[in-house]
Design an enzyme around this catalytic site. Structure first.
Site, PDB file in Angstrom:
ATOM      1  N   TYR A 175      52.631  -0.526  19.413  1.00 36.96           N
ATOM      2  CA  TYR A 175      53.978  -0.926  19.045  1.00 36.96           C
ATOM      3  C   TYR A 175      53.902  -2.516  19.219  1.00 36.96           C
ATOM      4  O   TYR A 175      54.842  -3.816  18.565  1.00 36.96           O
ATOM      5  CB  TYR A 175      55.237  -0.039  19.999  1.00 36.96           C
ATOM      6  CG  TYR A 175      56.726  -0.897  19.745  1.00 36.96           C
ATOM      7  CD1 TYR A 175      57.387  -0.362  18.520  1.00 36.96           C
ATOM      8  CD2 TYR A 175      56.685  -1.279  20.486  1.00 36.96           C
ATOM      9  CE1 TYR A 175      58.630  -0.551  19.103  1.00 36.96           C
ATOM     10  CE2 TYR A 175      58.135  -1.788  20.752  1.00 36.96           C
ATOM     11  CZ  TYR A 175      58.923  -1.471  19.198  1.00 36.96           C
ATOM     12  OH  TYR A 175      60.440  -1.665  19.536  1.00 36.96           O
ATOM     13  N   VAL A 196      60.104   1.929   3.819  1.00 37.28           N
ATOM     14  CA  VAL A 196      60.160   0.871   4.150  1.00 37.28           C
ATOM     15  C   VAL A 196      58.670   0.476   3.764  1.00 37.28           C
ATOM     16  O   VAL A 196      57.782  -0.616   3.430  1.00 37.28           O
ATOM     17  CB  VAL A 196      60.670   0.170   4.794  1.00 37.28           C
ATOM     18  CG1 VAL A 196      61.821  -0.207   5.196  1.00 37.28           C
ATOM     19  CG2 VAL A 196      60.070   0.374   6.451  1.00 37.28           C
ATOM     20  N   ASN A 210      64.564  -4.010  10.129  1.00 37.79           N
ATOM     21  CA  ASN A 210      65.376  -2.941  11.018  1.00 37.79           C
ATOM     22  C   ASN A 210      64.531  -1.912  11.424  1.00 37.79           C
ATOM     23  O   ASN A 210      64.271  -1.313  12.231  1.00 37.79           O
ATOM     24  CB  ASN A 210      66.580  -2.919  11.313  1.00 37.79           C
ATOM     25  CG  ASN A 210      66.812  -1.916  12.074  1.00 37.79           C
ATOM     26  OD1 ASN A 210      67.210  -1.951  13.499  1.00 37.79           O
ATOM     27  ND2 ASN A 210      67.250  -0.531  11.158  1.00 37.79           N
TER      28      ASN A 210
HETATM   29  C1  BGC Z   1      61.405   0.196  22.566  1.00 35.94           C
HETATM   30  C2  BGC Z   1      62.174   0.647  23.542  1.00 35.94           C
HETATM   31  C3  BGC Z   1      62.234   0.165  25.265  1.00 35.94           C
HETATM   32  C4  BGC Z   1      62.648  -1.133  24.977  1.00 35.94           C
HETATM   33  C5  BGC Z   1      62.419  -2.635  26.475  1.00 35.94           C
HETATM   34  C6  BGC Z   1      62.580  -1.110  22.710  1.00 35.94           C
HETATM   35  O1  BGC Z   1      61.539  -2.746  22.303  1.00 35.94           O
HETATM   36  O2  BGC Z   1      62.320   0.305  21.213  1.00 35.94           O
HETATM   37  O3  BGC Z   1      62.102   2.051  24.177  1.00 35.94           O
HETATM   38  O4  BGC Z   1      63.606   0.825  26.062  1.00 35.94           O
HETATM   39  O5  BGC Z   1      61.848  -2.031  23.866  1.00 35.94           O
HETATM   40  O6  BGC Z   1      61.343  -1.892  26.914  1.00 35.94           O
END
Ligand code: BGC
Length: 273
Positions: A171, A72, A98
């Site tokens: 992230y 993607v 997703n």
């Molecule tokens: C993450 C997981 C994590 C969850 C809660 C998600 O967005 O990808 O690794 O367990 O959030 O913390």
């Protein structure tokens, strides 16, 4: 689970693309959309075998699905995927953005490569797919026999669009950015009857967070963060995605639906504060 809303094939005939649909939350959503009557493109990057398993499961259930490979974050690959989807199904009605990844590192040690890679897949990938889908929705307009909207985009985010997460700055930043991406394009596209919403899952039992639930100790630790006291399953997200993609949620746009067993309720404050 008995649910007449789901067994009612509320997405009958609509064409859905699920990026990262071969495993985890994406596979759960692909299966739920298929069961609700949608024709499903299961996108995958590497796991062809898993993608075909999801496709076969949907077909065995009486649905229609195909698997298409694409990264993607690569515009040319995504364009080729959309072209292949249109060859097979003619158009797109539902995009489930997703595909996502983690590449965890402490802030002090994170490399620029780790930063860029996660932003490229989690944020830029959603931009590329959403733009192509929205252009097609605008070109085609509303198909009244399928839906009252010209198209629906669902951005799969995370509780970490609001909960800061030490050791995962790439992230968390990608998901925080995704929230404003989703809201901004929702504002921009609403007058064309295109709906854009987000789903923010909490801890769902998938490969991405295996280390957080695979031992009893880890699972016990994780459960202290979840007031509802169970880890989520991909089907929990699938059911909600069907509803959010259907006309039953027609008047909702620019919203994030948290599906997290209460993870965002500050469980540490149950006592104290
Ligand atoms: C993450 C997981 C994590 C969850 C809660 C998600 O967005 O990808 O690794 O367990 O959030 O913390």
């Amino acid at each position: 689970m008995t649910n007449s809303f789901l067994t009612g094939q509320v997405l009958q005939g609509q064409r859905a693309l699920v990026t990262g649909g071969s495993s985890g939350i994406g596979a759960g959503i692909a299966r739920a959309l298929g069961a609700a009557g949608a024709k499903v493109v299961v996108n995958y990057r590497r796991s062809q075998e898993e993608a075909h398993r999801v496709v076969n499961d949907i077909k065995t259930d009486g649905g229609d699905a195909i698997a298409i490979q694409a990264d993607v974050s690569k515009q040319d690959e995504v364009e080729a995927m959309f072209a292949a989807m249109y060859d097979r199904y003619g158009s797109i009605d539902i995009l489930i953005n997703n595909a996502g990844m983690q590449w965890d590192e402490s802030f002090l040690d994170m490399t620029l490569e780790q930063w860029h890679k996660v932003l490229d897949v989690n944020l830029t990938g959603q931009f590329i797919c959403a733009q192509l889908a929205a252009r097609e929705f605008v070109r085609r307009g509303i198909s009244p026999d399928l839906s009252v909207s010209a198209g629906k985009i669902i951005c799969i985010s995370s509780v970490h669009e609001t909960i800061p997460w030490a050791g995962h700055v790439n992230y968390a930043a990608s998901k925080g950015g995704l929230m404003m991406f989703m809201k901004t394009i929702a504002q921009e596209l609403a007058h064309m009857k295109i709906r854009v919403n987000g789903i923010a899952p909490g801890a769902i039992r998938t490969r991405i967070n295996r280390s957080a639930w695979e031992t009893p100790e880890a699972e016990a630790d994780l459960l202290t963060l979840i007031p509802y006291e169970r880890i989520g399953e991909p089907a929990d997200i699938g059911r909600a995605a069907v509803w959010l993609a259907s006309d039953a949620s027609e008047y909702i746009t620019g919203e994030t639906l948290f599906i997290d067993g209460g993870m965002t309720l500050y469980p540490g404050f149950r006592e104290g504060g």
